[in-house]
Design a protein around this motif. Structure first.
Motif, short mmCIF file in Angstrom:
data_model
loop_
_atom_site.label_atom_id
_atom_site.label_comp_id
_atom_site.label_asym_id
_atom_site.label_seq_id
_atom_site.Cartn_x
_atom_site.Cartn_y
_atom_site.Cartn_z
N ILE A 760 0.86 -1.19 0.00
CA ILE A 760 0.00 0.00 0.00
C ILE A 760 0.89 1.24 0.00
O ILE A 760 1.77 1.39 0.87
CB ILE A 760 -0.93 0.02 1.23
CG1 ILE A 760 -1.83 -1.22 1.22
CG2 ILE A 760 -1.79 1.29 1.23
CD1 ILE A 760 -2.73 -1.34 0.01
N ALA A 761 0.66 2.15 -0.97
CA ALA A 761 1.44 3.39 -1.06
C ALA A 761 0.92 4.42 -0.07
O ALA A 761 -0.24 4.36 0.38
CB ALA A 761 1.37 3.94 -2.48
N GLY A 762 1.78 5.39 0.26
CA GLY A 762 1.40 6.42 1.23
C GLY A 762 0.18 7.21 0.79
O GLY A 762 -0.76 7.42 1.56
N ARG A 763 0.18 7.68 -0.46
CA ARG A 763 -0.96 8.48 -0.94
C ARG A 763 -2.24 7.66 -0.95
O ARG A 763 -3.32 8.16 -0.69
CB ARG A 763 -0.68 9.00 -2.35
CG ARG A 763 0.30 10.15 -2.39
CD ARG A 763 0.15 10.93 -3.67
NE ARG A 763 1.08 12.03 -3.76
CZ ARG A 763 1.04 12.96 -4.70
NH1 ARG A 763 0.12 12.91 -5.65
NH2 ARG A 763 1.91 13.95 -4.73
N GLN A 764 -2.11 6.38 -1.30
CA GLN A 764 -3.28 5.50 -1.33
C GLN A 764 -3.89 5.39 0.06
O GLN A 764 -5.12 5.36 0.21
CB GLN A 764 -2.84 4.13 -1.85
CG GLN A 764 -3.96 3.20 -2.24
CD GLN A 764 -3.41 1.90 -2.80
OE1 GLN A 764 -2.21 1.70 -2.85
NE2 GLN A 764 -4.30 1.03 -3.23
N PHE A 765 -3.06 5.36 1.08
CA PHE A 765 -3.53 5.25 2.46
C PHE A 765 -4.12 6.57 2.95
O PHE A 765 -5.11 6.59 3.67
CB PHE A 765 -2.36 4.84 3.35
CG PHE A 765 -2.77 4.46 4.75
CD1 PHE A 765 -3.26 3.19 5.03
CD2 PHE A 765 -2.66 5.38 5.78
CE1 PHE A 765 -3.64 2.86 6.32
CE2 PHE A 765 -3.03 5.04 7.06
CZ PHE A 765 -3.52 3.77 7.34
N GLN A 766 -3.52 7.69 2.50
CA GLN A 766 -3.93 9.00 3.00
C GLN A 766 -5.20 9.52 2.34
O GLN A 766 -5.82 10.44 2.85
CB GLN A 766 -2.80 10.01 2.80
CG GLN A 766 -1.56 9.69 3.62
CD GLN A 766 -0.32 10.38 3.11
OE1 GLN A 766 -0.40 11.23 2.23
NE2 GLN A 766 0.83 9.99 3.61
N ARG A 767 -5.58 9.01 1.17
CA ARG A 767 -6.77 9.51 0.47
C ARG A 767 -8.05 9.28 1.27
O ARG A 767 -9.05 9.92 1.05
CB ARG A 767 -6.91 8.82 -0.89
CG ARG A 767 -6.04 9.44 -1.97
CD ARG A 767 -6.53 10.83 -2.32
NE ARG A 767 -5.74 11.45 -3.35
CZ ARG A 767 -6.02 11.37 -4.65
NH1 ARG A 767 -7.08 10.69 -5.05
NH2 ARG A 767 -5.26 11.97 -5.54
N GLY A 768 -8.04 8.27 2.19
CA GLY A 768 -9.23 8.03 3.01
C GLY A 768 -10.23 7.08 2.40
O GLY A 768 -11.27 6.81 3.00
N SER A 769 -9.96 6.55 1.19
CA SER A 769 -10.92 5.65 0.54
C SER A 769 -10.43 4.22 0.51
O SER A 769 -10.98 3.38 -0.21
CB SER A 769 -11.19 6.14 -0.89
OG SER A 769 -9.99 6.19 -1.63
#
Length: 933
Positions: A760-769
């Protein structure tokens, strides 16, 4: 009786009676005419005051909208908060401006993407619309749109204008394009004439900030429109409107040069319809402004009830008396004396009454002149001062007694505000030309005390009842504060509010000027583009107040490193640019760059704390690296990123190789955006094997890019680009979907049920979805949650540990396995292992690589395995490539092994055959057939 009878029988009685009636009628007519002329003069004075007040406010609209435009010239991206701040100031100081709007120019091909961006910014239902009667419908197809995106004040009524396309209104369409072509403010009424409560003033904003000279260039470079809603009722001051006054403000149509459109009409309270009308007074004024030409019509009905009809009554009484006197000519001398005495008494009373009335009128006029906010000066026909109101006395610097009868040019010295060249006094011009004269240029008034005032000024001749000029009246409006505010806004538009340094606008102007002079001087110009290393960490950990103070101190230190004539600018955030002009040798630029780096190495004191920071500097040179400001800035920026990549706290001069690297990176980004659409991605799977039984317990899904021309592109070449551009979110979602689908397909074929791990990439985790995306992947594939494992790095958990804990708890509740990847290479906080619901810990290959030769790596690896087991975590070692490493890990009870000792990452079909082979040979075939190469 006989005597009276004889008088009645003679022709003298009717003759004298007729003569008396004629005299009475003449007296009444003369008195009535005088009363009407006096009231007309009063009405004329009132209309002049109303006209001057309205003219000043209409003309001020052009300055307001021009002042707002400087905000857009100062910034490439004006957000709603900046627009609200400047709008609140305008609306508060100018009540007749009811709302301000910003309308970008959107082409037809950009309409869809623009609407999406606006919805992403929070305008959930945003769309470009137009009005059909009282409804808002989606705008029809046009080549251009000009929708509202900012409106102040943002009340429910104005909020409905968000997205409204002003070009859909015929009148607005004409006015907007005229504003674009002329680069002037243009006013217009809506073609939907149901509401005459407002008219709108438009001003165009162009790209590049400087207004193009050609109309064609203006149409091509226009970025947007500023609009002000003006409420005409607010243009009229209530204290200037008297009884029976009607005003009508008409705008000359933009579409039809000869037509006039009424924008406002109002009437003061009138008397009952049965009042006797004396006369009608009407005055029509042409008001020329930058925005539009207006016509102001002021009408006043003069009723006899409003006039001083005592004089008419006196004339009537005198006439009747004379008539009676003539008829009673035969009366005795005594009666005549008594009658004359009575007449004298009545006349004295009338004169006293009229004197009191005139004194009252004079007092009321004096109060009016002393109450208005503008300076009023009256002169005789030679231009010598006769009267000053209190405001005029203050501006003149002396009382009326000290300046009375002095020539106005000696008391009020007018000069041009910028050039200081003398300006002809409008009083002399209006007396000479016998008409109203206004000073339209920027003028300054200097009085006898040497005080200077920025003013707007107009003068009009005063005529007697015969039309002969007997003097003049000059009205002076002090605009010093407005001009000062305009200068302040200009400064703010060209300087950074935090550090006081020049901003991008002023920087580019100075760089362009330097490039113009440099070829003639045969000098070098250096552009140093740099930002502070790890400045974001200061803001995120200590707050923006500390970060702002640090930026101010950095700015002061940089200025100490420069010569007089050099420029340092803050572009925003922690980015600074230095322009070095008149450089003789490249070594001089290098010397200054080293000086800046050295001066920033000393600690910064903010409050009681000390901070250390450094700078990465990119340098471009004229004429070596380019001849335009934009080119030099871009190449210095490119060199700065190379300096960061080279270890920070240094400087790098631009070279052509950097552009080639940037072009290659851009090609990768462009190809990457099409890769998902073309199904160019593929998942490889590397097995995870139990270190004790040799059975396959799971697999890690690893993405590969099969480029149609380049073949297999290594992840190291495209994953960083995907993370930087945000494409990693879409790619990561595809990996989750494909891994779930493939694992379920293997299970449906009867293969052993194993877990597939997905990074899991950082942005993928931070998007909230992430929760929804994982659930959707499981639902679509039918895979059980326990057969999916998500791998997260320590850096992801460190960004926002509270939010991360919430998301991980929900994933755990769903049945998803969670593991921490590359343990020991990130923040290495042991609290993560305790706080988060993890099930697996993966030891990074950098520790496994040398465990048989490096005692430190061996000790670290053994400690990590023991610690994880104490926390009930499964341990997987990555990068196992030889038997010695395997033996070490088995001795220290590492649960699972992953690496080339057993298998490299395999395509889905080969991985399936690999599992089948292992299953057929009772799993232990893995040990015998391992590829050690």
């Amino acid at each position: 009786m006989v005597r009276y009878s004889s008088l009645n029988n003679t022709p003298l009685v009717p003759l004298l009676l007729f003569l008396g009636i004629a005299i009475t009628a003449a007296f009444v007519l003369i008195a009535g005419r005088y009363v009407v002329e006096y009231q007309s003069d009063v009405a004329n004075s009132q209309s002049t005051l109303i006209k001057d007040s309205v003219t000043r406010k209409i003309n001020a609209t052009g300055e307001l909208i021009h002042g707002m435009r400087t905000l857009f010239d100062a910034s490439n991206n004006v957000d709603s908060d900046e627009f609200r701040l400047i709008s609140e100031d305008v609306l508060a100081r100018h009540p007749y401006v009811t709302s301000s709007l910003y309308l970008p120019i959107i082409s037809a091909e950009n309409r869809d993407s623009f609407e999406v961006r606006m919805r992403d910014k929070g305008y959930i239902n945003f769309s470009i619309n137009e009005r059909d009667k009282q409804r808002f419908l989606s705008a029809k197809n046009r080549s251009r749109y000009s929708p509202v995106i900012y409106v102040e004040p943002l009340n429910p009524a104005n909020a409905s204008l968000i997205g409204f396309d002003f070009l859909s209104d015929a009148s607005y369409n004409i006015a907007i394009f005229k504003a674009i072509d002329t680069a002037q403010a243009v006013a217009a009424l809506s073609s939907q004439r149901g509401d005459l409560n407002h008219y709108t003033v438009f001003k165009a904003i162009y790209a590049g900030k400087d207004t193009p000279d050609l109309v064609s260039e203006r149409r091509q470079t226009v970025n947007g429109i500023i609009a002000l809603h003006i409420k005409p009722t607010k243009l009229f001051e209530e204290n200037l409107l008297g009884e029976n006054i009607s005003v009508s403000l008409m705008m000359k149509s933009v579409a039809d040069a000869g037509g006039e459109i009424t924008v406002h009409s109002m009437s003061a309270p009138l008397h009952a319809t049965d009042d006797w009308l004396a006369t009608d007074f009407e005055k029509k004024y042409d008001i020329d402004s930058e925005a539009q030409n207006f016509v102001l019509v002021i009408t006043k009905s003069l009723h006899w009830q409003d006039t001083n009809y005592w004089m008419v009554l006196i004339a009537l009484i005198v006439g009747l008396f004379l008539t009676t006197l003539l008829v009673l000519l035969a009366r005795t001398i005594t009666l005549r004396a008594v009658d004359l005495q009575r007449r004298n008494t009545e006349i004295q009373e009338v004169v006293a009454s009229r004197t009191r009335e005139l004194a009252f009128e004079k007092e009321r006029a004096q109060v009016t002149l002393e109450s208005i906010g503008d300076a009023v000066v009256t002169t005789d026909e030679h231009g010598c001062i006769e009267y000053l109101n209190p405001i005029a006395e203050r501006i003149a610097g002396g009382k009326i007694e000290s300046v009375k009868k002095a020539p106005i040019t000696t008391i009020f010295n007018l000069v041009h505000e910028e050039t200081k060249a003398p300006v002809v006094n409008p009083v002399l011009m209006c007396i000479e030309e016998e008409k109203l004269v206004s000073l339209k240029e920027q003028s300054s008034l200097i009085n006898n005390n040497g005080e200077a005032f920025s003013i707007e000024c107009s003068a009009a001749p005063i005529r007697d009842k015969d039309g002969v000029i007997t003097g003049s009246v000059m009205v002076i409006h002090d605009v010093s504060q407005a001009r000062k505010m305009a200068d302040q806004m200009t400064y703010q538009a060209t300087h950074d509010a935090l550090t006081g340094l020049p901003n991008r606008v002023l920087l580019m102007d100075r760089l362009t000027q330097g490039l113009t002079r440099a070829p003639w001087n045969k000098k070098i110009i250096g552009v140093l583009f740099f930002d502070l290393d790890r400045f974001k960490l200061v803001n995120d950990t200590l707050g923006h107040d500390v970060g702002d103070e640090l930026l101010r101190q950095v700015a002061e230190r940089i200025k100490q490193c420069l010569r007089e004539g050099d420029t340092v600018s803050r572009l925003g955030g922690d980015e600074f640019v230095v322009i070095l002009t008149d450089i003789a040798h490249e070594g001089d630029v290098e010397e200054i760059a080293e000086k800046i780096i050295k001066v920033l190495e000393a600690p910064f004191a903010v409050g009681k704390d000390e901070f250390f920071t450094s700078a990465s500097i990119g340098v471009s040179l004229f004429p070596k690296n380019g001849h335009t400001a934009l080119t030099l800035m871009k190449k210095a920026d490119t060199a700065m990123y190379r300096a960061k990549a080279s270890g920070r706290n240094n400087y790098v001069f631009y070279s052509d190789e950097m552009s080639e690297h940037g072009a290659k990176r851009l090609n990768v980004e462009n190809d990457l955006r099409r890769a998902l659409e073309r199904n160019e991605f593929e998942l490889f799977y590397q097995p995870q094997v139990s270190s004790f039984s040799g059975k396959i317990t799971g697999a890690e899904a690893l993405i590969r890019w099969n480029h149609p021309q380049k073949g297999m592109v290594p992840p190291i070449e495209f994953i960083p680009v995907a993370e930087e551009t945000g494409l990693i979110v879409q790619i990561g979602q595809w990996v989750i979907d494909e891994a779930c689908r493939q694992n379920k397909a293997w299970q449906d074929k009867g293969l052993p049920k194993i877990s597939v791990a997905v990074n899991i990439a950082g942005r993928q985790f931070q998007r909230g979805s992430l929760l929804k995306n994982v659930q959707d992947a499981l639902d679509q594939s039918g895979l059980a949650p326990e057969h999916l494992e998500l791998e997260l790095t320590e850096g992801i958990l460190a960004k926002d540990s509270h939010a991360a804990s919430t998301i991980l708890d929900k994933l755990k509740e769903m049945g998803i396995k969670l593991s921490i990847d590359d343990f020991g290479t990130g923040y290495s906080s042991l609290s993560y292992l305790k706080r988060f619901p993890l099930s697996t810990l993966k030891v990074d290959r950098c520790f496994v690589k040398d465990i048989t030769t490096d005692p430190d790596d061996a000790a670290i690896c053994a400690a990590v395995i023991a610690m994880a087991h104490n926390l009930n975590l499964t341990v997987i070692a990555e990068g196992v490539e030889d038997a010695e490493q395997l033996t070490f890990l088995q001795e220290h009870k590492c649960d699972c092994i992953q690496g080339y000792l057993f298998s490299k990452p395999l395509p889905a079909q080969e991985f399936e055959e690999f599992i089948k082979t292992a299953q057929t040979e009772d799993q232990n075939i893995i040990w015998a057939s391992s590829d050690f190469s």
